[in-house]
Write a protein that holds these residues in place. Structure first.
Motif, PDB file in Angstrom:
ATOM      1  N   TYR A 158       0.828  -1.199   0.000  1.00 34.21           N
ATOM      2  CA  TYR A 158       0.000   0.000   0.000  1.00 34.21           C
ATOM      3  C   TYR A 158       0.867   1.256   0.000  1.00 34.21           C
ATOM      4  CZ  TYR A 158      -4.014  -2.907   1.328  1.00 34.21           C
ATOM      5  OH  TYR A 158      -5.015  -3.839   1.363  1.00 34.21           O
ATOM      6  N   THR A 159       0.316   2.325  -0.513  1.00 32.68           N
ATOM      7  CA  THR A 159       1.005   3.609  -0.501  1.00 32.68           C
ATOM      8  C   THR A 159       1.082   4.167   0.915  1.00 32.68           C
ATOM      9  OG1 THR A 159       0.213   4.071  -2.726  1.00 32.68           O
ATOM     10  CG2 THR A 159       0.992   5.962  -1.435  1.00 32.68           C
ATOM     11  N   TYR A 160      -0.008   4.025   1.667  1.00 32.16           N
ATOM     12  CA  TYR A 160      -0.084   4.510   3.053  1.00 32.16           C
ATOM     13  C   TYR A 160      -0.176   3.290   3.959  1.00 32.16           C
ATOM     14  CZ  TYR A 160      -1.401   8.255   0.020  1.00 32.16           C
ATOM     15  OH  TYR A 160      -1.396   9.149  -1.017  1.00 32.16           O
ATOM     16  N   SER A 161      -0.004   3.480   5.228  1.00 31.22           N
ATOM     17  CA  SER A 161       0.005   2.355   6.155  1.00 31.22           C
ATOM     18  C   SER A 161      -1.395   1.765   6.301  1.00 31.22           C
ATOM     19  CB  SER A 161       0.541   2.793   7.521  1.00 31.22           C
ATOM     20  OG  SER A 161       0.652   1.677   8.373  1.00 31.22           O
ATOM     21  N   GLY A 162      -1.676   0.730   5.531  1.00 26.13           N
ATOM     22  CA  GLY A 162      -2.943   0.024   5.606  1.00 26.13           C
ATOM     23  C   GLY A 162      -3.891   0.263   4.452  1.00 26.13           C
ATOM     24  N   SER A 163      -3.519   1.123   3.494  1.00 22.48           N
ATOM     25  CA  SER A 163      -4.453   1.423   2.407  1.00 22.48           C
ATOM     26  C   SER A 163      -3.775   2.229   1.304  1.00 22.48           C
ATOM     27  CB  SER A 163      -5.639   2.227   2.948  1.00 22.48           C
ATOM     28  OG  SER A 163      -6.560   2.543   1.929  1.00 22.48           O
ATOM     29  N   ASP A 164      -4.391   2.190   0.138  1.00 18.09           N
ATOM     30  CA  ASP A 164      -3.997   3.098  -0.938  1.00 18.09           C
ATOM     31  C   ASP A 164      -4.847   4.358  -0.922  1.00 18.09           C
ATOM     32  OD1 ASP A 164      -1.879   1.690  -2.093  1.00 18.09           O
ATOM     33  OD2 ASP A 164      -3.226   0.466  -3.309  1.00 18.09           O
ATOM     34  N   THR A 165      -5.855   4.380  -0.055  1.00 18.13           N
ATOM     35  CA  THR A 165      -6.742   5.533   0.097  1.00 18.13           C
ATOM     36  C   THR A 165      -6.420   6.221   1.417  1.00 18.13           C
ATOM     37  OG1 THR A 165      -8.440   4.322  -1.106  1.00 18.13           O
ATOM     38  CG2 THR A 165      -9.148   6.289   0.102  1.00 18.13           C
ATOM     39  N   ILE A 166      -5.899   7.418   1.357  1.00 23.34           N
ATOM     40  CA  ILE A 166      -5.363   8.091   2.536  1.00 23.34           C
ATOM     41  C   ILE A 166      -6.413   8.435   3.594  1.00 23.34           C
ATOM     42  CG2 ILE A 166      -5.441  10.404   1.525  1.00 23.34           C
ATOM     43  CD1 ILE A 166      -2.716  10.907   3.003  1.00 23.34           C
ATOM     44  N   ASN A 167      -7.590   8.843   3.211  1.00 22.42           N
ATOM     45  CA  ASN A 167      -8.578   9.319   4.191  1.00 22.42           C
ATOM     46  C   ASN A 167      -8.961   8.281   5.234  1.00 22.42           C
ATOM     47  OD1 ASN A 167      -8.975  12.083   3.566  1.00 22.42           O
ATOM     48  ND2 ASN A 167     -10.096  11.479   1.723  1.00 22.42           N
ATOM     49  N   GLY A 168      -8.893   7.010   4.899  1.00 23.73           N
ATOM     50  CA  GLY A 168      -9.265   5.979   5.853  1.00 23.73           C
ATOM     51  C   GLY A 168      -8.220   5.672   6.909  1.00 23.73           C
ATOM     52  N   VAL A 169      -6.968   6.069   6.650  1.00 24.24           N
ATOM     53  CA  VAL A 169      -5.886   5.670   7.549  1.00 24.24           C
ATOM     54  C   VAL A 169      -5.065   6.822   8.121  1.00 24.24           C
ATOM     55  CG1 VAL A 169      -5.640   3.360   6.541  1.00 24.24           C
ATOM     56  CG2 VAL A 169      -4.287   5.262   5.623  1.00 24.24           C
ATOM     57  N   ALA A 170      -5.297   8.052   7.664  1.00 21.43           N
ATOM     58  CA  ALA A 170      -4.384   9.131   8.069  1.00 21.43           C
ATOM     59  C   ALA A 170      -5.094  10.449   8.318  1.00 21.43           C
ATOM     60  CB  ALA A 170      -3.327   9.336   6.983  1.00 21.43           C
ATOM     61  N   TRP A 171      -4.597  11.164   9.340  1.00 21.68           N
ATOM     62  CA  TRP A 171      -4.932  12.570   9.542  1.00 21.68           C
ATOM     63  C   TRP A 171      -3.836  13.361   8.866  1.00 21.68           C
ATOM     64  CZ3 TRP A 171      -9.625  13.383  11.015  1.00 21.68           C
ATOM     65  CH2 TRP A 171     -10.257  12.484  11.873  1.00 21.68           C
ATOM     66  N   TYR A 172      -4.210  14.203   7.915  1.00 18.20           N
ATOM     67  CA  TYR A 172      -3.228  14.965   7.148  1.00 18.20           C
ATOM     68  C   TYR A 172      -3.829  16.324   6.790  1.00 18.20           C
ATOM     69  CZ  TYR A 172      -5.842  13.752   2.924  1.00 18.20           C
ATOM     70  OH  TYR A 172      -6.817  13.630   1.973  1.00 18.20           O
ATOM     71  N   GLN A 173      -3.142  17.080   5.978  1.00 14.79           N
ATOM     72  CA  GLN A 173      -3.509  18.467   5.679  1.00 14.79           C
ATOM     73  C   GLN A 173      -4.980  18.648   5.274  1.00 14.79           C
ATOM     74  OE1 GLN A 173      -1.948  20.339   1.988  1.00 14.79           O
ATOM     75  NE2 GLN A 173      -0.900  21.722   3.424  1.00 14.79           N
ATOM     76  N   ASN A 209      -7.714  16.818   6.041  1.00 15.59           N
ATOM     77  CA  ASN A 209      -8.805  16.358   6.907  1.00 15.59           C
ATOM     78  C   ASN A 209      -8.561  16.539   8.409  1.00 15.59           C
ATOM     79  OD1 ASN A 209      -7.018  14.314   7.590  1.00 15.59           O
ATOM     80  ND2 ASN A 209      -8.275  12.638   6.812  1.00 15.59           N
ATOM     81  N   SER A 210      -7.450  17.144   8.789  1.00 19.49           N
ATOM     82  CA  SER A 210      -7.070  17.193  10.205  1.00 19.49           C
ATOM     83  C   SER A 210      -7.590  18.395  10.977  1.00 19.49           C
ATOM     84  CB  SER A 210      -5.544  17.183  10.326  1.00 19.49           C
ATOM     85  OG  SER A 210      -5.014  18.405   9.852  1.00 19.49           O
ATOM     86  N   ASP A 211      -8.110  19.389  10.307  1.00 20.42           N
ATOM     87  CA  ASP A 211      -8.473  20.661  10.954  1.00 20.42           C
ATOM     88  C   ASP A 211      -7.272  21.271  11.677  1.00 20.42           C
ATOM     89  OD1 ASP A 211     -11.132  20.708  10.052  1.00 20.42           O
ATOM     90  OD2 ASP A 211     -11.767  19.437  11.736  1.00 20.42           O
ATOM     91  N   ASN A 212      -6.079  21.027  11.142  1.00 21.40           N
ATOM     92  CA  ASN A 212      -4.823  21.599  11.660  1.00 21.40           C
ATOM     93  C   ASN A 212      -4.532  21.241  13.110  1.00 21.40           C
ATOM     94  OD1 ASN A 212      -4.162  22.886   9.201  1.00 21.40           O
ATOM     95  ND2 ASN A 212      -5.621  24.511   9.686  1.00 21.40           N
ATOM     96  N   THR A 213      -4.783  19.997  13.472  1.00 22.88           N
ATOM     97  CA  THR A 213      -4.496  19.545  14.835  1.00 22.88           C
ATOM     98  C   THR A 213      -4.247  18.033  14.849  1.00 22.88           C
ATOM     99  OG1 THR A 213      -5.240  19.640  17.126  1.00 22.88           O
ATOM    100  CG2 THR A 213      -6.923  19.125  15.474  1.00 22.88           C
ATOM    101  N   THR A 214      -3.602  17.564  15.894  1.00 17.31           N
ATOM    102  CA  THR A 214      -3.443  16.120  16.073  1.00 17.31           C
ATOM    103  C   THR A 214      -4.783  15.527  16.508  1.00 17.31           C
ATOM    104  OG1 THR A 214      -2.735  16.453  18.351  1.00 17.31           O
ATOM    105  CG2 THR A 214      -1.000  16.217  16.689  1.00 17.31           C
ATOM    106  N   HIS A 215      -4.897  14.234  16.379  1.00 15.33           N
ATOM    107  CA  HIS A 215      -6.117  13.520  16.756  1.00 15.33           C
ATOM    108  C   HIS A 215      -5.760  12.324  17.627  1.00 15.33           C
ATOM    109  CE1 HIS A 215      -8.983  15.649  14.121  1.00 15.33           C
ATOM    110  NE2 HIS A 215      -7.880  15.910  13.434  1.00 15.33           N
ATOM    111  N   GLN A 216      -6.720  11.873  18.384  1.00 11.14           N
ATOM    112  CA  GLN A 216      -6.523  10.701  19.240  1.00 11.14           C
ATOM    113  C   GLN A 216      -6.093   9.514  18.383  1.00 11.14           C
ATOM    114  OE1 GLN A 216      -9.819   9.800  21.815  1.00 11.14           O
ATOM    115  NE2 GLN A 216      -9.095   7.753  22.222  1.00 11.14           N
ATOM    116  N   VAL A 217      -5.094   8.793  18.849  1.00 12.81           N
ATOM    117  CA  VAL A 217      -4.604   7.620  18.133  1.00 12.81           C
ATOM    118  C   VAL A 217      -5.702   6.554  18.091  1.00 12.81           C
ATOM    119  CG1 VAL A 217      -2.903   5.739  18.188  1.00 12.81           C
ATOM    120  CG2 VAL A 217      -2.209   8.081  18.742  1.00 12.81           C
ATOM    121  N   GLY A 218      -5.786   5.891  16.952  1.00 13.32           N
ATOM    122  CA  GLY A 218      -6.721   4.786  16.817  1.00 13.32           C
ATOM    123  C   GLY A 218      -8.085   5.173  16.277  1.00 13.32           C
TER     124      GLY A 218
END
Length: 186
Positions: A78-93, A95-104
């Motif tokens: 996969y391109t990203y950890s667990g998927s080729d589709t980023i939104n399902g596996v990552a908080w990034y520019q 979709n993050s609302d410019n903040t960290t998110h709870q793990v998991g």
């Protein structure tokens, strides 16, 4: 958190749990003897060594991080950890609302690890350098250099920086707003 603080954390946790600390500085594995954690590049702290036979906590090597981020020996690629589709596996520019998110809160990869793409970059043991041309076993990074490796991308990262293969170099004394760490134990 800067890289120097992560090695202090690992050794202190190891000592607290009665394990052999991995990192040594100035001949000591006790971080209380190392002095104040530097907040800029520090030549003395850059001489830290690792005892790879110790059973304490440590940062993953870059190779270990990538192996885990890719989901182990599976043929997923996969391109990203667990998927080729980023939104399902990552908080990034995007979709993050410019903040960290709870793990998991996103989907785990095949090994059950969360947030290895996005949320925060993660420090690795390795010095940043060019990869060797020949195949390696248990590669532990360049033998010289100042910068250390961070992997995974963060909440402010563009899509390409969240790819499992992407690597980033940071001065070890710098604490960046989007850099954290993940610890391992043998």
């Amino acid at each position: 958190v800067n890289w120097y603080a992560t090695i202090v954390f690992c050794n202190k946790l190891s000592i607290l749990e009665g394990l052999a600390p991995v990192y040594s500085l100035l001949g000591s594995t006790d971080p209380t003897t190392w002095g104040k954690i530097p907040n800029s590049n520090n030549e003395t702290w850059n001489t830290v060594t690792a005892d790879w036979s110790a059973n304490g906590y440590r940062l993953p090597t870059e190779a270990e991080w990538e192996y885990t981020g890719r989901g182990g020996n599976g043929n997923y690629n996969y391109t990203y950890s667990g998927s080729d589709t980023i939104n399902g596996v990552a908080w990034y520019q995007n979709n993050s609302d410019n903040t960290t998110h709870q793990v998991g809160t996103k989907t785990a990869n095949e090994l059950g690890f969360y947030d290895m793409s996005g949320n925060v970059y993660e420090w690795c043991w390795d010095r940043y350098g060019t990869y060797p041309k020949e195949a390696q076993i248990d590669y532990r990074g360049a033998s010289s250099g100042i910068d250390r490796v961070a992997r995974g991308g963060g909440w402010y990262s563009v899509v390409s920086e969240c790819a499992v293969a992407y690597r980033f170099n940071i001065i070890p004394g710098n604490a960046e707003v989007c850099v954290g760490f993940r610890i391992v134990r043998p």
